[in-house]
Design a protein around this motif. Structure first.
Motif, PDB file in Angstrom:
ATOM      1  N   SER A  42       0.848  -1.189   0.000  1.00 30.08           N
ATOM      2  CA  SER A  42       0.000   0.000   0.000  1.00 30.08           C
ATOM      3  C   SER A  42       0.891   1.249   0.000  1.00 30.08           C
ATOM      4  N   ILE A  43       0.308   2.367  -0.379  1.00 28.64           N
ATOM      5  CA  ILE A  43       1.056   3.625  -0.375  1.00 28.64           C
ATOM      6  C   ILE A  43       1.556   3.906   1.042  1.00 28.64           C
ATOM      7  N   LYS A  44       0.723   3.586   2.035  1.00 31.49           N
ATOM      8  CA  LYS A  44       1.077   3.812   3.436  1.00 31.49           C
ATOM      9  C   LYS A  44       2.314   2.982   3.834  1.00 31.49           C
ATOM     10  N   ASP A  45       2.337   1.721   3.429  1.00 28.59           N
ATOM     11  CA  ASP A  45       3.483   0.851   3.739  1.00 28.59           C
ATOM     12  C   ASP A  45       4.747   1.336   3.047  1.00 28.59           C
ATOM     13  N   LEU A  46       4.604   1.755   1.787  1.00 30.37           N
ATOM     14  CA  LEU A  46       5.765   2.250   1.045  1.00 30.37           C
ATOM     15  C   LEU A  46       6.346   3.465   1.751  1.00 30.37           C
ATOM     16  N   LYS A  47       5.467   4.382   2.134  1.00 29.16           N
ATOM     17  CA  LYS A  47       5.898   5.606   2.819  1.00 29.16           C
ATOM     18  C   LYS A  47       6.668   5.270   4.079  1.00 29.16           C
ATOM     19  N   LYS A  48       6.115   4.361   4.867  1.00 29.19           N
ATOM     20  CA  LYS A  48       6.741   3.978   6.138  1.00 29.19           C
ATOM     21  C   LYS A  48       8.163   3.482   5.902  1.00 29.19           C
ATOM     22  N   SER A  49       8.340   2.611   4.903  1.00 26.82           N
ATOM     23  CA  SER A  49       9.668   2.046   4.643  1.00 26.82           C
ATOM     24  C   SER A  49      10.624   3.064   4.059  1.00 26.82           C
ATOM     25  N   LEU A  50      10.120   3.938   3.197  1.00 23.72           N
ATOM     26  CA  LEU A  50      11.014   4.872   2.522  1.00 23.72           C
ATOM     27  C   LEU A  50      11.586   5.918   3.478  1.00 23.72           C
ATOM     28  N   PHE A  51      10.777   6.355   4.437  1.00 28.78           N
ATOM     29  CA  PHE A  51      11.213   7.428   5.342  1.00 28.78           C
ATOM     30  C   PHE A  51      11.992   6.912   6.551  1.00 28.78           C
ATOM     31  N   LYS A  52      11.907   5.595   6.760  1.00 29.89           N
ATOM     32  CA  LYS A  52      12.537   4.993   7.945  1.00 29.89           C
ATOM     33  C   LYS A  52      14.047   4.814   7.752  1.00 29.89           C
ATOM     34  N   ARG A  53      14.766   4.727   8.868  1.00 32.54           N
ATOM     35  CA  ARG A  53      16.188   4.365   8.797  1.00 32.54           C
ATOM     36  C   ARG A  53      16.294   2.859   8.887  1.00 32.54           C
ATOM     37  N   HIS A  54      16.971   2.253   7.907  1.00 37.02           N
ATOM     38  CA  HIS A  54      17.157   0.797   7.900  1.00 37.02           C
ATOM     39  C   HIS A  54      18.643   0.500   8.069  1.00 37.02           C
ATOM     40  N   LYS A  55      18.949  -0.793   8.221  1.00 35.60           N
ATOM     41  CA  LYS A  55      20.352  -1.187   8.266  1.00 35.60           C
ATOM     42  C   LYS A  55      20.936  -1.234   6.865  1.00 35.60           C
ATOM     43  N   VAL A  56      20.181  -1.767   5.935  1.00 31.96           N
ATOM     44  CA  VAL A  56      20.702  -1.951   4.574  1.00 31.96           C
ATOM     45  C   VAL A  56      20.103  -0.933   3.603  1.00 31.96           C
ATOM     46  N   MET A  57      18.805  -0.816   3.653  1.00 33.29           N
ATOM     47  CA  MET A  57      18.129   0.065   2.697  1.00 33.29           C
ATOM     48  C   MET A  57      18.323   1.543   3.049  1.00 33.29           C
ATOM     49  N   PRO A  58      18.635   2.365   2.059  1.00 28.14           N
ATOM     50  CA  PRO A  58      18.795   3.798   2.349  1.00 28.14           C
ATOM     51  C   PRO A  58      17.449   4.473   2.657  1.00 28.14           C
ATOM     52  N   THR A  59      17.504   5.664   3.224  1.00 34.17           N
ATOM     53  CA  THR A  59      16.300   6.467   3.437  1.00 34.17           C
ATOM     54  C   THR A  59      16.086   7.311   2.181  1.00 34.17           C
ATOM     55  N   TYR A  60      14.844   7.469   1.774  1.00 31.55           N
ATOM     56  CA  TYR A  60      14.546   8.255   0.573  1.00 31.55           C
ATOM     57  C   TYR A  60      13.668   9.442   0.931  1.00 31.55           C
ATOM     58  N   PHE A  61      13.782  10.491   0.148  1.00 30.54           N
ATOM     59  CA  PHE A  61      12.947  11.667   0.348  1.00 30.54           C
ATOM     60  C   PHE A  61      12.138  11.896  -0.914  1.00 30.54           C
ATOM     61  N   LEU A  62      11.038  11.174  -1.031  1.00 37.30           N
ATOM     62  CA  LEU A  62      10.210  11.268  -2.229  1.00 37.30           C
ATOM     63  C   LEU A  62       8.894  11.948  -1.879  1.00 37.30           C
ATOM     64  N   THR A  63       8.312  12.608  -2.865  1.00 40.62           N
ATOM     65  CA  THR A  63       7.048  13.311  -2.629  1.00 40.62           C
ATOM     66  C   THR A  63       5.878  12.326  -2.689  1.00 40.62           C
ATOM     67  N   ASP A  64       4.716  12.756  -2.214  1.00 40.71           N
ATOM     68  CA  ASP A  64       3.516  11.914  -2.237  1.00 40.71           C
ATOM     69  C   ASP A  64       3.211  11.401  -3.640  1.00 40.71           C
ATOM     70  N   SER A  65       3.300  12.295  -4.641  1.00 40.34           N
ATOM     71  CA  SER A  65       2.929  11.839  -5.986  1.00 40.34           C
ATOM     72  C   SER A  65       3.978  10.877  -6.543  1.00 40.34           C
ATOM     73  N   GLU A  66       5.220  11.036  -6.123  1.00 37.30           N
ATOM     74  CA  GLU A  66       6.250  10.084  -6.555  1.00 37.30           C
ATOM     75  C   GLU A  66       5.989   8.710  -5.929  1.00 37.30           C
ATOM     76  N   ILE A  67       5.611   8.704  -4.656  1.00 36.56           N
ATOM     77  CA  ILE A  67       5.334   7.428  -3.977  1.00 36.56           C
ATOM     78  C   ILE A  67       4.088   6.774  -4.576  1.00 36.56           C
ATOM     79  N   GLU A  68       3.086   7.599  -4.934  1.00 39.41           N
ATOM     80  CA  GLU A  68       1.892   7.049  -5.593  1.00 39.41           C
ATOM     81  C   GLU A  68       2.257   6.386  -6.915  1.00 39.41           C
TER      82      GLU A  68
END
Ligand code: HEC
Length: 110
Positions: free
Chosen positions: A73-99
């Motif tokens: 879901s868009i909500k799940d994608l947002k959560k993962s993209l903005f979070k700090r992970h061990k392997v995956m980088p953090t991203y700064f994407l806009t709502d329409s980009e995530i959609e």
């Protein structure tokens, strides 16, 4: 002459529709090149997951994989993209980009 003009306008309209990219293509473009490391390197060509690296730990071969992220879901994608992970980088994407990303990851290409 009137007909010719109409034909010309039709041609222009068709031509301009041609040059717009679809939401799927936009999502795919962002997936490959999201202002940072492309998701494609760790989550595979269509988001269904990929092997990132193999390594040894306590004599055993282990593998690090990017998980399947199709149909999130868009909500799940947002959560993962903005979070700090061990392997995956953090991203700064806009709502329409995530959609667009979510659209790409939930639909099959032609
Ligand atoms: C360097 C590798 C790497 C890149 C690049 C990367 N990811 Fe990930 N991603 C991972 C790994 C590994 C995990 C699972 C472990 C974690 O949460 O760190 C993950 C987890 C996720 C999850 C959560 C999956 C779940 O089931 O909880 C989502 C959603 C996700 N990534 C989306 C993306 C998107 C979209 C991009 C590009 C904008 C991206 N990732 C780029 C490695 C990567």
């Amino acid at each position: 002459m009137k007909n010719l003009f109409f034909l010309f306008i039709t041609f222009l309209v068709l031509k301009s529709e041609d040059s717009f990219i679809t939401q799927y293509e936009y999502g795919q473009m962002l997936y490959n090149n999201p202002r940072g490391i492309g998701c494609v390197h760790c989550h595979g060509k269509d988001g269904s997951g990929a092997l990132i690296a193999k390594y040894k730990e306590d004599g055993k071969t282990k593998s690090l994989r990017g998980p399947n992220i199709r149909n999130k879901s868009i909500k799940d994608l947002k959560k993962s993209l903005f979070k700090r992970h061990k392997v995956m980088p953090t991203y700064f994407l806009t709502d329409s980009e995530i959609e667009a990303l979510a659209y790409f990851l939930s639909n099959k290409g032609d």
